[in-house]
Design a protein around this motif. Structure first.
Motif, PDB file in Angstrom:
ATOM      1  N   ILE A 194      93.254  75.081  41.668  1.00  0.00           N
ATOM      2  CA  ILE A 194      94.719  75.457  41.351  1.00  0.00           C
ATOM      3  C   ILE A 194      94.775  75.042  39.977  1.00  0.00           C
ATOM      4  O   ILE A 194      95.550  75.891  39.218  1.00  0.00           O
ATOM      5  CB  ILE A 194      95.327  74.260  42.250  1.00  0.00           C
ATOM      6  N   ALA A 195      94.296  74.280  39.326  1.00  0.00           N
ATOM      7  CA  ALA A 195      94.486  73.886  37.685  1.00  0.00           C
ATOM      8  C   ALA A 195      94.037  75.230  36.906  1.00  0.00           C
ATOM      9  O   ALA A 195      94.626  75.673  36.098  1.00  0.00           O
ATOM     10  CB  ALA A 195      93.587  72.860  37.210  1.00  0.00           C
ATOM     11  N   ILE A 196      92.942  75.673  37.514  1.00  0.00           N
ATOM     12  CA  ILE A 196      92.251  76.726  36.704  1.00  0.00           C
ATOM     13  C   ILE A 196      93.017  78.076  36.885  1.00  0.00           C
ATOM     14  O   ILE A 196      93.450  78.696  35.846  1.00  0.00           O
ATOM     15  CB  ILE A 196      90.567  77.002  36.850  1.00  0.00           C
ATOM     16  N   GLY A 197      93.450  78.304  38.208  1.00  0.00           N
ATOM     17  CA  GLY A 197      94.075  79.490  38.637  1.00  0.00           C
ATOM     18  C   GLY A 197      95.413  79.487  38.238  1.00  0.00           C
ATOM     19  O   GLY A 197      95.873  80.568  37.725  1.00  0.00           O
ATOM     20  N   SER A 198      96.191  78.144  37.953  1.00  0.00           N
ATOM     21  CA  SER A 198      97.592  78.459  37.529  1.00  0.00           C
ATOM     22  C   SER A 198      97.734  78.537  36.070  1.00  0.00           C
ATOM     23  O   SER A 198      98.595  78.910  35.513  1.00  0.00           O
ATOM     24  CB  SER A 198      98.078  77.139  38.003  1.00  0.00           C
ATOM     25  N   GLY A 199      96.458  78.325  35.450  1.00  0.00           N
ATOM     26  CA  GLY A 199      96.486  78.632  33.784  1.00  0.00           C
ATOM     27  C   GLY A 199      96.584  80.117  33.623  1.00  0.00           C
ATOM     28  O   GLY A 199      97.123  80.212  32.587  1.00  0.00           O
ATOM     29  N   GLY A 200      96.228  80.964  34.196  1.00  0.00           N
ATOM     30  CA  GLY A 200      96.359  82.437  33.910  1.00  0.00           C
ATOM     31  C   GLY A 200      95.434  82.644  32.621  1.00  0.00           C
ATOM     32  O   GLY A 200      94.738  82.133  32.494  1.00  0.00           O
ATOM     33  N   LEU A 201      96.018  83.715  32.066  1.00  0.00           N
ATOM     34  CA  LEU A 201      95.208  84.376  30.976  1.00  0.00           C
ATOM     35  C   LEU A 201      95.375  83.544  29.883  1.00  0.00           C
ATOM     36  O   LEU A 201      94.494  83.032  29.273  1.00  0.00           O
ATOM     37  CB  LEU A 201      95.943  85.675  30.676  1.00  0.00           C
ATOM     38  N   THR A 202      96.530  82.958  29.503  1.00  0.00           N
ATOM     39  CA  THR A 202      96.796  82.070  28.214  1.00  0.00           C
ATOM     40  C   THR A 202      96.915  80.814  28.479  1.00  0.00           C
ATOM     41  O   THR A 202      97.282  79.799  27.477  1.00  0.00           O
ATOM     42  CB  THR A 202      97.668  82.969  27.377  1.00  0.00           C
ATOM     43  N   GLY A 203      97.174  80.279  29.679  1.00  0.00           N
ATOM     44  CA  GLY A 203      97.490  78.980  30.073  1.00  0.00           C
ATOM     45  C   GLY A 203      98.965  78.439  29.786  1.00  0.00           C
ATOM     46  O   GLY A 203      99.981  79.125  29.485  1.00  0.00           O
ATOM     47  N   LYS A 204      99.159  77.218  30.273  1.00  0.00           N
ATOM     48  CA  LYS A 204     100.491  76.801  30.397  1.00  0.00           C
ATOM     49  C   LYS A 204     100.953  76.159  28.806  1.00  0.00           C
ATOM     50  O   LYS A 204     102.158  75.781  28.932  1.00  0.00           O
ATOM     51  CB  LYS A 204     100.678  75.736  31.260  1.00  0.00           C
ATOM     52  N   GLY A 205     100.096  76.201  27.946  1.00  0.00           N
ATOM     53  CA  GLY A 205     100.246  75.679  26.719  1.00  0.00           C
ATOM     54  C   GLY A 205      99.908  74.517  26.639  1.00  0.00           C
ATOM     55  O   GLY A 205      99.741  73.310  27.501  1.00  0.00           O
ATOM     56  N   PHE A 206      99.547  73.807  25.321  1.00  0.00           N
ATOM     57  CA  PHE A 206      99.028  72.604  24.741  1.00  0.00           C
ATOM     58  C   PHE A 206      99.862  71.417  25.496  1.00  0.00           C
ATOM     59  O   PHE A 206     101.066  71.493  24.943  1.00  0.00           O
ATOM     60  CB  PHE A 206      98.904  72.451  23.472  1.00  0.00           C
ATOM     61  N   GLY A 207      99.407  70.506  26.248  1.00  0.00           N
ATOM     62  CA  GLY A 207     100.173  69.539  26.732  1.00  0.00           C
ATOM     63  C   GLY A 207     100.983  69.563  27.885  1.00  0.00           C
ATOM     64  O   GLY A 207     102.020  68.869  28.224  1.00  0.00           O
ATOM     65  N   HIS A 208     101.176  70.930  28.535  1.00  0.00           N
ATOM     66  CA  HIS A 208     101.966  71.195  29.588  1.00  0.00           C
ATOM     67  C   HIS A 208     101.252  71.508  30.992  1.00  0.00           C
ATOM     68  O   HIS A 208     101.697  71.935  31.745  1.00  0.00           O
ATOM     69  CB  HIS A 208     102.699  72.428  29.391  1.00  0.00           C
ATOM     70  N   GLY A 209     100.067  71.005  31.135  1.00  0.00           N
ATOM     71  CA  GLY A 209      99.256  71.119  32.360  1.00  0.00           C
ATOM     72  C   GLY A 209      99.899  69.903  33.216  1.00  0.00           C
ATOM     73  O   GLY A 209      99.549  68.564  33.155  1.00  0.00           O
ATOM     74  N   SER A 210     100.419  70.620  34.089  1.00  0.00           N
ATOM     75  CA  SER A 210     101.090  69.643  35.166  1.00  0.00           C
ATOM     76  C   SER A 210     100.169  69.142  36.195  1.00  0.00           C
ATOM     77  O   SER A 210     100.117  67.880  36.659  1.00  0.00           O
ATOM     78  CB  SER A 210     102.086  70.384  36.167  1.00  0.00           C
ATOM     79  N   GLN A 211      98.868  69.873  36.591  1.00  0.00           N
ATOM     80  CA  GLN A 211      97.929  69.105  37.428  1.00  0.00           C
ATOM     81  C   GLN A 211      97.296  68.218  36.860  1.00  0.00           C
ATOM     82  O   GLN A 211      97.049  67.092  37.420  1.00  0.00           O
ATOM     83  CB  GLN A 211      96.895  70.649  37.667  1.00  0.00           C
ATOM     84  N   SER A 212      96.886  68.138  35.438  1.00  0.00           N
ATOM     85  CA  SER A 212      96.119  66.925  34.894  1.00  0.00           C
ATOM     86  C   SER A 212      97.357  65.872  34.469  1.00  0.00           C
ATOM     87  O   SER A 212      96.944  64.894  34.734  1.00  0.00           O
ATOM     88  CB  SER A 212      95.607  67.186  33.662  1.00  0.00           C
ATOM     89  N   HIS A 213      98.602  66.248  34.044  1.00  0.00           N
ATOM     90  CA  HIS A 213      99.496  65.128  33.572  1.00  0.00           C
ATOM     91  C   HIS A 213     100.248  64.313  34.990  1.00  0.00           C
ATOM     92  O   HIS A 213     100.463  63.240  34.591  1.00  0.00           O
ATOM     93  CB  HIS A 213     100.688  65.692  32.747  1.00  0.00           C
TER      94      HIS A 213
END
Lengths: 373, 696
Positions: free
Chosen positions: A233-252
């Motif tokens: 889910i974390a990898i897949g939801s990142g998409g092409l360019t990601g959610k942006g530095f510090g904005h990963g909901s899965q990890s945070h």
């Protein structure tokens, strides 16, 4: 040789590998910084410091001569083997499995040293083996014994990931040492027979569960399949360019387990997307490609095998870890080199890098001395 | 072959082999790299949408906000059930990791006592796991905060701000309004919506709360929150407010209901008051009762023990489910049937203490006899012989239809869960039920409201209102805007006035309830006493002795007698006779016309009883808790099981006595003004305490 203002010993370092590697470590530190909720503590800072210290160690290693390396190969192997037995014995006394030795402030994980150790001892063994014995049982039995002992000890810990890493490193050295191809074919067949047997009789329950959930992670989305599912889910939801530095909901929000160690790649991919992933892959490609080049240029059989084995060891870490986080391999606790937080893994990988740099220097000095003499 | 192969190996071949094989290894590594890149591209680009959705559903948690329940109002708009903002703590057992440890921690943080902890464990044991269970509500901020800060150690515990149901008059409205509770597994099975398993949501379990669930419930709000994997709320994203349920306005007069309930005091009984203009039910008090406020968190073991051991059956709504032989309260009805059948009210008969019918003698309650008795005297002196005599002439086929017209044996279209409607016996009924012919003594029994005849207090009140007004009043419980259209009963001539005057004489003249006179100028109440025997006179006199053998005391009334505004009935179970009932009717009617005078009387009495009903209930609970603690047996699990148990008991209790082969000898009526005020019971007249009438 061109003259430059940079002193020769520094200029002769393989900067084409060191700079990308440093970039990867810094990138890794930034991911750890984000995983810690935007703080250098407790991961990023120690990550960078360790890399700096171990890089200096690697520089120092380049000054070691081939004779010394050859000399310490067998005693070093024996020493690590003794440490492994010691860990096992302490664990038995302590009433539980243990992988560490506490020596004052140092926490030593001997199984880590065995990964480069096995490569070194096998390279030493095959470099001394007369060429006409390579197809002989004398090429296999002693080497097989040298691999089996540490593997057995590590499996008893139990640490399947490290045992496989030892086997892989050893296997690549044996392959490149020129052992007959049909042995490997036979080994492959034997493995296919052994794997089901090992699965049913050799593995611990939790390891078996990891295998089954790897095959079908949705079967247990909240239990053992949770790690794989959340990582995808974390990898897949990142998409092409990601959610942006510090904005990963899965990890945070703690959905991703171990966001700073085994699943650091998923943490990265969520925030940096496919582009970040390709960046990481590219740097590993550069480093490994450089390592293979070192092996090809290496001056003798010993150093060739040693270099190729070191590359294989790093490769194994990278490949298994990435396959695991992407749902292509079961969850075996193997960190991602240069990105995951953790001293032991950083030390092992930097020993491999240092060894490669050392061999690189050997081939340069040999070539230069050959030219000048 | 292998041997030859080995012999040819040289350093050069090995070098060659290394080069080839390292190319293979390098290619494999490259291949793995490409595979990984492709895999990652597939997951993050091709399947991006799917995983983005999953990440979002991880991150965002939609929580329902239980809707505020609609209020239940009395006829003047005062709340009988309202909502109180409070702090509460629920648990969802499935989400708990170490249940017993967490319960112990909660017990310490919330200062729960051993009984409460035990009750909580019972509830967890019975629960289906995914349903929320209330741990505590009405918490103060300190205790609420103590739990909130410990949340990371308490998975499955849900503290929240919410509203809880509040019944200002507590037990006074218990049977009427019912109570609320968390949805049972069965209720969720029937209505599978997430709201039912939302912590803090409660639905109606009984009475009005259950009947009007759809209206009262309202629409839940929703809160979107960002949550961590462990369920900790990081921040609120957006909130949709709930829509409060609509209010339900009853015809009940809240203060009157409370007054009547409290005035019943230590007795077990009920009071019904009907508005004679509209049929509005102003009061449906049934006591003793439970406190619906304390039921909403489930019925604990102490409560269950206390309620189930009480022989006054506090779980039974006696207004609707108490069936009693109406006794002499049927006499005005029987008289009306005589009038309508053409009997002259001045027609008289002689009462010498008994009447011979065939070869049997039927006694009057007054064995000394009443002398010459006409209809009015028959009512106000409650002379049995008068009714025996004319019933023999006119027959049961005159009496039974009148009883039904006046409401006995009828089920009224009221929004209640169930009402027991009793029996109006007649020859056809007896034949069908017992396969026996109607006998003369059956008519005799029926004219004095004994034998097979059974009615509930609501029916008696309706009967009183219809007799009083001559209009076909239908009881109603929900206040509507339109004035109900009420037909006339179609009584002829001055028949209504004849009954009014005779019933007034009961209270204000030479009748059996002189002490029921209203202590207010210009207000005169009319009424009729009744004493219903529970066991044959050979077993007990019905006046003293064991509580459960004592006679029921009944009284129907209306006031003012000549222009009825209110009518009603009071039934006191095992009160030892009508003297237990009419003082209550007197005080209730006094309160209706002058609240101050009524309250003064009540406060005086409550001083003797040890507080209001609510205070006494609380004291009783405390003494039970102190005596039994958590050793009290576990209550049946779930409200449904409790309701079933109560319903069964009610039905068993409401059975008419087995086939009557004997005439029931009437219990003596109290004689006016012979004793002091209050609920003091008259001693039986020595001449009445004899054996029941039988074959001679």
């Amino acid at each position: 040789m061109r003259h430059s203002i940079v002193p020769a010993p520094i200029a002769s370092l393989p900067w084409g590998m060191i700079l990308p590697l440093t970039a990867l470590v810094i990138f890794g530190a930034s991911v750890l910084y984000s995983a810690a909720g935007g703080h250098m503590q407790p991961y990023a800072q120690s990550h960078l410091i360790r890399f700096g210290v171990f890089l200096i160690m690697a520089f120092a290693m380049t000054r070691v001569t081939p004779d010394l390396v050859k000399f310490i190969a067998y005693p070093g192997y024996v020493a690590v083997l003794v440490l492994l037995i010691l860990v096992e014995a302490l664990g038995a006394i302590g009433g539980g499995s243990q992988r560490w030795l506490n020596i004052g402030p140092l926490v030593l994980q001997p199984s880590e040293f065995m990964k480069p150790g096995i490569v070194l001892v096998l390279a030493r063994f095959y470099s001394n083996l007369p060429a006409n014995m390579v197809g002989d049982w004398r090429a296999l039995i002693p080497a097989g014994g040298m691999v089996a002992m540490p593997m057995a000890l590590v499996l008893m810990q139990p640490d399947l990931g490290t045992a496989l890493a030892i086997a892989f490193g050893a296997g690549v050295v044996m392959f490149l040492a020129g052992l007959p191809m049909r042995w490997f074919a036979g080994g492959g067949v034997a493995a296919m027979v052994m794997i089901p047997l090992a699965y049913f009789f050799g593995l611990k329950d939790y390891q078996r569960r990891r295998v089954t959930t790897f095959l079908d992670p949705e079967s247990d989305p909240l239990g053992a399949g949770y790690h794989i599912t959340q990582s995808k889910i974390a990898i897949g939801s990142g998409g092409l360019t990601g959610k942006g530095f510090g904005h990963g909901s899965q990890s945070h929000l703690n959905y991703l387990p171990e966001p700073h160690t085994d699943f650091v790649f998923a943490t990265m991919a969520e925030e940096w997307g496919l582009l970040g992933g390709l960046f990481v892959l590219a740097i590993f490609a550069i480093v490994l490609r450089w390592g293979m080049g070192v092996a090809e240029r290496a001056p003798d059989r010993f150093s060739r095998l040693l270099a190729a084995g070191m590359v294989a060891t790093i490769f194994f870490y990278v490949a298994i870890n990435l396959m695991m986080v992407m749902g292509l391999a079961p969850v075996v606790g193997i960190p991602l080199p240069f990105m995951s937080h953790g001293g032991s893994s950083m030390l092992t990988n930097m020993i491999c890098i240092g060894t490669l740099m050392m061999i690189d220097r050997w081939s340069r000095t040999r070539g230069r001395s050959g030219l000048s003499s | 072959m292998p041997r030859r192969f080995t012999q040819h190996v040289t350093q050069a071949t090995l070098q060659n082999r290394f080069d080839r094989r390292s190319a293979i290894v390098g290619a494999l590594q490259g291949g793995v790299g490409v595979l990984l890149a492709a895999r990652m591209a597939y997951i993050s680009v091709a399947e991006n949408e799917k995983y983005q959705m999953e990440a979002e559903s991880n991150r965002v948690n939609l929580a329902l906000i239980p809707p505020r329940r609609g209020w239940i109002l009395d006829r003047n708009g005062a709340p009988l059930a309202s909502n109180k903002a409070d702090f509460r703590v629920d648990i969802i057992p499935d989400r708990m990791q170490d249940t017993s440890r967490e319960i112990d921690t909660l017990g310490k943080l919330l200062h729960l006592n051993a009984v409460e902890v035990q009750d909580l464990k019972d509830k967890i044991e019975d629960s289906s796991g995914w349903q929320p269970i209330e741990v505590a509500s009405g918490l103060d901020w300190d205790r609420f905060a103590a739990v909130s800060v410990r949340l990371p150690d308490l998975p499955g515990v849900v503290p929240q701000r919410g509203y809880s149901r509040y019944y200002p008059t507590g037990p006074s409205v218990g049977h009427l309004i019912g109570y609320v509770g968390t949805a049972s597994a069965k209720e969720y099975e029937e209505e599978k919506i997430p709201l039912l398993v939302t912590p803090g949501f409660k639905l109606g379990k009984d009475g009005i709360e259950k009947q009007f669930e759809k209206i009262l419930r309202g629409q839940p709000g929703a809160r979107r929150m960002e949550v961590t994997a462990s369920g900790r709320i990081v921040r609120d994203l957006e909130t949709r407010e709930d829509i409060q349920g609509k209010p339900v306005q009853l015809t009940i007069d809240g203060p009157l209901q409370d007054y009547a309930a409290r005035r019943i005091g230590l007795e077990s009984g009920s009071v019904v008051v009907v508005d004679c203009l509209t049929g509005d039910l102003l009061c449906m008090a049934s006591m003793p009762s439970f406190d619906p406020n304390s039921f909403s968190d489930g019925i604990g073991r102490i409560e269950w023990k206390m309620l189930s051991e009480d022989d006054h059956v506090p779980l039974r709504n006696k207004v609707l489910k108490g069936l009693y032989p109406p006794g002499s309260t049927v006499k005005p009805m029987v008289a009306m049937s005589f009038l309508e059948a053409g009997l002259d009210p001045s027609a008289s008969t002689f009462c010498g203490g008994g009447l011979r019918v065939g070869n049997r003698v039927f006694h009057c309650w007054n064995r000394r006899g009443h002398g010459q008795v006409d209809m009015a005297k028959g009512i106000y002196q409650s002379c049995d012989v008068y009714f025996y005599h004319f019933a023999q002439q006119l027959g049961m086929d005159v009496i039974a239809p009148m009883a039904r017209r006046l409401g006995m044996g009828q089920e009224f279209p009221l929004p209640v869960l169930s009402q027991f409607y009793g029996t109006v016996p007649d020859p056809a009924w007896k034949l069908k039920k017992y396969g026996r012919e109607w006998q003369a003594y059956d008519t005799v029994n029926a004219t004095i409201g004994q034998g097979y005849m059974l009615a509930n207090p609501l029916q008696l009140a309706v009967m009183a209102s219809r007799l009083a007004t001559g209009r076909k009043l239908m009881p109603r419980l929900i206040l509507g805007n339109d004035k109900p259209q009420i037909e006339s009963m179609g009584f002829h001539g001055d028949h209504v006035q004849v009954i009014q005057n005779a019933m007034s004489e009961v209270v204000n003249g030479r009748g059996t309830a002189g002490r029921a006179r209203i202590p207010l100028d210009g207000i005169q109440m009319a009424g009729k006493t009744g004493t219903a025997q529970v066991v044959s006179l050979n077993v007990s006199s019905g006046k003293g002795g064991p509580w459960k053998y004592r006679d029921h005391g009944l009284f129907i009334f209306f006031a003012p007698f000549d222009n009825p505004r209110y009518a009603g009935a009071v039934v006191i179970e095992h009160g030892g006779g009508s003297s237990a009932a009419y003082p209550i009717a007197r005080d209730v009617v006094t309160y209706l016309f002058d609240r101050q005078v009524g309250l003064e009387k009540l406060h005086e009495l409550e001083k003797q009883w040890g507080g209001t009903a609510q205070q006494r209930l609380a004291a009783r609970y405390a003494s039970y808790a102190a005596t039994y603690g958590s050793a009290a047996p576990k209550p049946p699990s779930g409200d449904a099981a409790i309701a079933r148990e109560v319903e069964q008991e009610d039905r068993a209790a409401a059975q008419p006595s087995p086939i009557a082969s004997e005439v029931t000898s009437p219990s003596p009526e109290p004689v006016a003004a012979s004793h002091g005020e209050g609920n003091g019971r008259t001693t039986p007249d020595s001449s009445q305490a004899g054996a029941a009438g039988g074959d001679e």
